[in-house]
Scaffold this active site. Structure first.
Site, PDB file in Angstrom:
ATOM      1  N   CYS A 116       0.756  -1.411   0.038  1.00  0.00           N
ATOM      2  CA  CYS A 116       0.284  -0.179   0.247  1.00  0.00           C
ATOM      3  C   CYS A 116       0.865   1.275  -0.258  1.00  0.00           C
ATOM      4  CB  CYS A 116      -0.821   0.062   1.067  1.00  0.00           C
ATOM      5  SG  CYS A 116      -2.020  -1.016   0.464  1.00  0.00           S
ATOM      6  N   HIS A 256      -3.567   7.019   2.289  1.00  0.00           N
ATOM      7  CA  HIS A 256      -3.932   6.301   2.810  1.00  0.00           C
ATOM      8  C   HIS A 256      -4.861   5.919   3.217  1.00  0.00           C
ATOM      9  CE1 HIS A 256      -3.918   2.289   1.061  1.00  0.00           C
ATOM     10  NE2 HIS A 256      -3.621   1.743   2.290  1.00  0.00           N
ATOM     11  N   ASN A 286     -10.459  -0.092  -0.027  1.00  0.00           N
ATOM     12  CA  ASN A 286      -8.966   0.194  -0.480  1.00  0.00           C
ATOM     13  C   ASN A 286      -8.169  -0.463  -1.849  1.00  0.00           C
ATOM     14  OD1 ASN A 286      -6.243   0.085   0.327  1.00  0.00           O
ATOM     15  ND2 ASN A 286      -6.198  -0.910   1.986  1.00  0.00           N
TER      16      ASN A 286
HETATM   17  O1  UT7 Z   1      -3.666  -0.935   3.568  1.00  0.00           O
HETATM   18  C1  UT7 Z   1      -2.804  -2.158   3.706  1.00  0.00           C
HETATM   19  C2  UT7 Z   1      -3.509  -1.898   5.333  1.00  0.00           C
HETATM   20  N1  UT7 Z   1      -4.443  -2.270   6.409  1.00  0.00           N
HETATM   21  C3  UT7 Z   1      -5.050  -1.825   6.547  1.00  0.00           C
HETATM   22  O2  UT7 Z   1      -4.214  -1.036   7.140  1.00  0.00           O
HETATM   23  C4  UT7 Z   1      -5.974  -2.374   7.654  1.00  0.00           C
HETATM   24  C5  UT7 Z   1      -6.406  -2.767   8.771  1.00  0.00           C
HETATM   25  N2  UT7 Z   1      -7.265  -2.824   9.706  1.00  0.00           N
HETATM   26  C6  UT7 Z   1      -8.584  -3.465  10.058  1.00  0.00           C
HETATM   27  O3  UT7 Z   1      -8.697  -1.904   9.222  1.00  0.00           O
HETATM   28  C7  UT7 Z   1      -9.522  -3.462  10.617  1.00  0.00           C
HETATM   29  O4  UT7 Z   1      -8.298  -4.430  11.473  1.00  0.00           O
HETATM   30  C8  UT7 Z   1     -10.450  -4.378   9.961  1.00  0.00           C
HETATM   31  C9  UT7 Z   1     -11.388  -4.169   8.963  1.00  0.00           C
HETATM   32  C10 UT7 Z   1     -10.099  -5.507   8.885  1.00  0.00           C
HETATM   33  C11 UT7 Z   1     -11.845  -5.488  11.019  1.00  0.00           C
HETATM   34  O5  UT7 Z   1     -11.988  -4.325  11.809  1.00  0.00           O
HETATM   35  P1  UT7 Z   1     -11.514  -4.778  13.048  1.00  0.00           P
HETATM   36  O6  UT7 Z   1     -12.470  -3.628  13.706  1.00  0.00           O
HETATM   37  O7  UT7 Z   1     -10.364  -4.703  13.614  1.00  0.00           O
HETATM   38  O8  UT7 Z   1     -12.246  -6.562  12.816  1.00  0.00           O
HETATM   39  P2  UT7 Z   1     -11.930  -7.693  13.899  1.00  0.00           P
HETATM   40  O9  UT7 Z   1     -11.156  -8.300  13.269  1.00  0.00           O
HETATM   41  O10 UT7 Z   1     -11.734  -7.559  15.442  1.00  0.00           O
HETATM   42  O11 UT7 Z   1     -13.045  -8.656  13.896  1.00  0.00           O
HETATM   43  C12 UT7 Z   1     -14.082  -7.589  14.504  1.00  0.00           C
HETATM   44  C13 UT7 Z   1     -15.254  -8.553  15.128  1.00  0.00           C
HETATM   45  C14 UT7 Z   1     -15.171 -10.197  15.316  1.00  0.00           C
HETATM   46  O12 UT7 Z   1     -15.948 -11.265  15.860  1.00  0.00           O
HETATM   47  P3  UT7 Z   1     -15.530 -11.038  17.352  1.00  0.00           P
HETATM   48  O13 UT7 Z   1     -15.039 -12.181  17.099  1.00  0.00           O
HETATM   49  O14 UT7 Z   1     -15.640  -9.693  18.391  1.00  0.00           O
HETATM   50  O15 UT7 Z   1     -17.598 -12.125  17.488  1.00  0.00           O
HETATM   51  C15 UT7 Z   1     -14.936 -10.776  14.165  1.00  0.00           C
HETATM   52  O16 UT7 Z   1     -15.038 -11.954  13.790  1.00  0.00           O
HETATM   53  O17 UT7 Z   1     -16.181  -8.670  13.325  1.00  0.00           O
HETATM   54  C16 UT7 Z   1     -16.204  -9.942  13.165  1.00  0.00           C
HETATM   55  N3  UT7 Z   1     -16.227  -9.509  11.537  1.00  0.00           N
HETATM   56  C17 UT7 Z   1     -17.020  -9.102  10.619  1.00  0.00           C
HETATM   57  N4  UT7 Z   1     -18.150  -9.267  11.374  1.00  0.00           N
HETATM   58  C18 UT7 Z   1     -18.838  -8.615  10.200  1.00  0.00           C
HETATM   59  C19 UT7 Z   1     -14.659  -9.779  10.918  1.00  0.00           C
HETATM   60  N5  UT7 Z   1     -14.653  -8.987   9.664  1.00  0.00           N
HETATM   61  C20 UT7 Z   1     -16.441  -9.030   9.480  1.00  0.00           C
HETATM   62  C21 UT7 Z   1     -17.138  -8.716   8.454  1.00  0.00           C
HETATM   63  N6  UT7 Z   1     -18.686  -8.504   8.775  1.00  0.00           N
HETATM   64  N7  UT7 Z   1     -16.742  -8.497   6.845  1.00  0.00           N
END
Ligand code: UT7
Length: 334
Positions: A116, A256, A286
């Site tokens: 990225c 970004h 993204n």
């Molecule tokens: O560009 C390159 C660099 N990349 C980035 O900068 C991306 C950085 N990361 C992020 O933007 C975020 O971590 C994500 C958007 C990928 C995920 O968001 P998050 O707030 O970190 O969610 P998480 O992975 O901690 O998941 C929270 C909850 C989980 O459920 P439990 O364990 O709390 O029950 C996940 O299973 O949300 C659940 N979850 C979803 N629910 C609905 C994960 N993905 C989804 C989804 N829809 N698509």
């Protein structure tokens, strides 16, 4: 002697027509519009659906948009850099092909891969060639067909990424406009958290690697999020302190577009108000190497000669950094 600086003198863009909405994603994986919107800020993204078309297709379209808008003769371009994490082919430069297709018959071309941060690193490359005095027109294109490496059954990644391309032309400037400063970083610790495991030299492709879906992008979102928030904010803030800039000196923050929450955290640390933050993540998601040039193309009409812009990016590797740019033209009078 007047110091030559490297200014962006034109921009262009291309995004595929197909719009993949959060609603459609709801039918593909266990997710919902509300979760995606609140956690990422994304409402829709573009996907290049047509078979047989790769990253070069979008890169060429973005370059042609720039050439047409700026009335630039492609034969005058010295160098074409394609910043991308998804080249057309693992071997054979995408940029060489793009240069030929757009009629840059006197240019050389190469690809630059820093996930990225590819476009931001590319800005550093382009600026150095111009500042050296050796080249006069460098075309930097950020393009990625993320849909080619995304598993549309993996809700952790398929909701985030989109396809697109943006282009910027760098030329010498003797008014002190253009790239003023940069701070680029990397840390190999990142490769455990954001990667494609198979298809490279460590794990060449086999039927098993394909069956195990190891050719798709894998991301440990939470960890990457933490690194992104602190590192992007650190480098952006460094651009201000190192150049004795105060919040009121900054007209625009160009971050970004990975997650709206990361963008807001960076803006908060730099101290700029939300109306100064370029944002189009809601439309495109993204797009990896294309986020920064797509921002420039979308905001071009609002940018004024002399505006101070802080760019910041963070991506796989890890790679990250920031740049301080003085915008070089008013669109209306160009
Ligand atoms: O560009 C390159 C660099 N990349 C980035 O900068 C991306 C950085 N990361 C992020 O933007 C975020 O971590 C994500 C958007 C990928 C995920 O968001 P998050 O707030 O970190 O969610 P998480 O992975 O901690 O998941 C929270 C909850 C989980 O459920 P439990 O364990 O709390 O029950 C996940 O299973 O949300 C659940 N979850 C979803 N629910 C609905 C994960 N993905 C989804 C989804 N829809 N698509």
């Amino acid at each position: 002697m007047i110091k030559i600086t490297a200014a962006i003198t034109a921009v262009g863009k291309y995004v595929p027509e197909y719009v993949l909405t959060n609603k459609e994603l709801e039918t593909m994986v266990d997710t919902n519009d509300e979760w995606i919107t609140t956690r990422t800020g994304i409402k829709e993204r573009r996907v290049l659906k047509e078979e047989g078309l790769g990253t070069s297709y979008m890169a060429i379209k973005a370059a042609e948009d720039l050439l047409q808008k700026s009335n630039t003769n492609p034969a005058e371009i010295d160098l074409v850099i394609v910043a991308t994490a998804t080249p057309d082919l693992p071997v054979a430069s995408t940029a060489a092909y793009v240069a030929s297709e757009i009629g840059s018959i006197n240019a050389f071309g190469y690809d630059l891969q820093a996930a990225c941060s590819s476009f931001l690193y590319g800005m550093s490359n382009a600026a150095s060639y111009i500042e050296s005095g050796r080249y006069k027109k460098v075309l930097l294109i950020g393009a990625d067909k993320m849909s080619s490496i995304v598993d549309y059954k993996d809700r952790a990644t398929c909701i985030i990424f989109g396809d697109g391309a943006g282009a910027a032309l760098f030329e010498p400037n003797n008014e002190g406009l253009g790239i003023q400063d940069e701070y680029l970083r990397s840390d190999g610790i990142g490769r455990d958290f954001l990667r494609i495991e198979a298809g490279g030299s460590i794990m060449p492709p086999t039927i098993k690697t394909v069956e195990e879906k190891k050719h798709f992008i894998y991301q440990e979102g939470k960890t990457v999020f933490k690194y992104a928030v602190s590192n992007m904010a650190d480098v952006a803030e460094k651009m201000l302190t190192r150049n004795q800039l105060k919040e009121e000196d900054i007209q625009w923050l160009a971050p970004h577009q990975a997650n709206k929450r990361i963008i807001e955290a960076t803006a908060k640390r730099v101290g700029v108000a939300s109306e100064k933050v370029m944002m189009n993540i809601q439309k495109y998601g993204n797009t990896t190497s294309a986020t920064l040039p797509l921002l420039l193309a979308d905001y071009e009409q609002q940018l004024k000669k002399g505006d101070n812009i802080i760019f910041a990016a963070f991506g796989g590797g890890f790679t990250w950094g920031a740049a301080y740019v003085k915008w070089a033209y008013n669109t209306q009078v160009k």
